[in-house]
Design an enzyme around this catalytic site. Sequence first.
Site, mmCIF file in Angstrom:
data_model
loop_
_atom_site.group_PDB
_atom_site.id
_atom_site.type_symbol
_atom_site.label_atom_id
_atom_site.label_comp_id
_atom_site.label_asym_id
_atom_site.label_seq_id
_atom_site.Cartn_x
_atom_site.Cartn_y
_atom_site.Cartn_z
ATOM 1 N N GLN A 11 2.644 -6.555 4.240
ATOM 2 C CA GLN A 11 3.116 -5.526 2.332
ATOM 3 C C GLN A 11 3.785 -6.800 2.120
ATOM 4 O OE1 GLN A 11 1.259 -3.367 2.651
ATOM 5 N NE2 GLN A 11 1.613 -2.874 -0.077
ATOM 6 N N ASP A 32 -6.304 -7.655 6.146
ATOM 7 C CA ASP A 32 -5.921 -7.729 4.373
ATOM 8 C C ASP A 32 -7.344 -9.367 4.261
ATOM 9 O OD1 ASP A 32 -4.628 -6.026 3.106
ATOM 10 O OD2 ASP A 32 -1.905 -7.302 3.181
ATOM 11 N N LYS A 75 -1.225 4.111 4.218
ATOM 12 C CA LYS A 75 -1.831 3.026 5.550
ATOM 13 C C LYS A 75 -1.786 4.091 6.996
ATOM 14 C CE LYS A 75 -1.096 -0.702 3.116
ATOM 15 N NZ LYS A 75 -1.531 -2.251 2.223
HETATM 16 N N1 GUN Z 1 0.061 -5.324 -2.428
HETATM 17 C C1 GUN Z 1 -0.950 -5.070 -3.510
HETATM 18 N N2 GUN Z 1 -1.637 -5.226 -2.909
HETATM 19 C C2 GUN Z 1 -1.554 -5.588 -1.456
HETATM 20 C C3 GUN Z 1 -2.718 -5.523 -0.606
HETATM 21 O O1 GUN Z 1 -3.559 -4.707 -0.522
HETATM 22 N N3 GUN Z 1 -2.358 -5.596 0.895
HETATM 23 C C4 GUN Z 1 -0.845 -6.506 1.248
HETATM 24 N N4 GUN Z 1 -0.399 -6.726 2.233
HETATM 25 N N5 GUN Z 1 0.182 -6.186 0.165
HETATM 26 C C5 GUN Z 1 -0.418 -5.507 -0.951
#
Ligand code: GUN
Length: 283
Positions: free
Chosen positions: A96, A119, A52
């Site tokens: 996350q 998100d 990211k």
């Molecule tokens: N863990 C697995 N997929 C995601 C996601 O799309 N966003 C976040 N924040 N954590 C994750």
Amino acid sequence: MNKIIDGKIISEKIMDDLKLKVQEANAQGIYPELAVILVGDDPASQVYVKNKQLACEKLGVKSKTIKLESTIEQKELEKTINELNQDKNITGILVQLPLPKHINEEEVLSKIDARKDVDGFHVINSGKLLRGIKCIKPCTPKGVMTMLEYMNINPEGKNAVIIGRSNLVGKPLALMMLAKNATVTVCHSKTQNLKEITKNADILVVAIGKANFVTKDMIKQGAIVIDVGISRIDGKLYGDVNFDDVYDSVSLITPVPGGVGKMTICTLMQNTLQAAIDIKNHE
Ligand code: GUN
């Protein structure tokens, strides 16, 4: 004929477009900045967070990662989120997942300013998605819809079957498919006669995290198959679909790796830019 939906090509195109859009935003005084909170030292999460960060760098978007101990208390984590909510420079906040067991995930997500919730996991954004109101949408399912659009696949009137009912993928994707006038069926671990249902799918999306779960006998001839799953076994990556087994039966299919996984991050970048623009426009 090549039946592969190439997530790498689609995501690269989106990133190229976004790079220009970020420059346009900058020219208007809009500077997106993403804050990523990483709790603990889960190796998979570390990789995702790093990717990211790299995507932000590619676009010239500022980002910062806040690393917190796995023993952090709920209140402390919420305090960190609150500080980021107050920070005028931060336009996107992402926690996350998964979080350590002692943390109440729902409580944490609900503390993020919904406008900065890149998100799309905040209940306000989930509720808006349910009601068909413009909102920030979860990245992976939105990425799936973008892939279909890119391939000129219109879900309208099609039987869309989703295996998996997670808050991250299955549930929001069902709503997005419904908004595109698909006839949607959501299957899960308690579904009976799964094969009979999937055999009816014009579009089959699988998001359960079980390697090679879907086989040829579950596929309608000519179906479009989207594989969201990713499992690592002995260092090798597997999707939820047995790719080689189903390949002859499908009209289009996403590979793993190189399919949906590539879409999540570029979609996050779309959301990050959009959140910054929307915040600026409502100042
Ligand atoms: N863990 C697995 N997929 C995601 C996601 O799309 N966003 C976040 N924040 N954590 C994750």
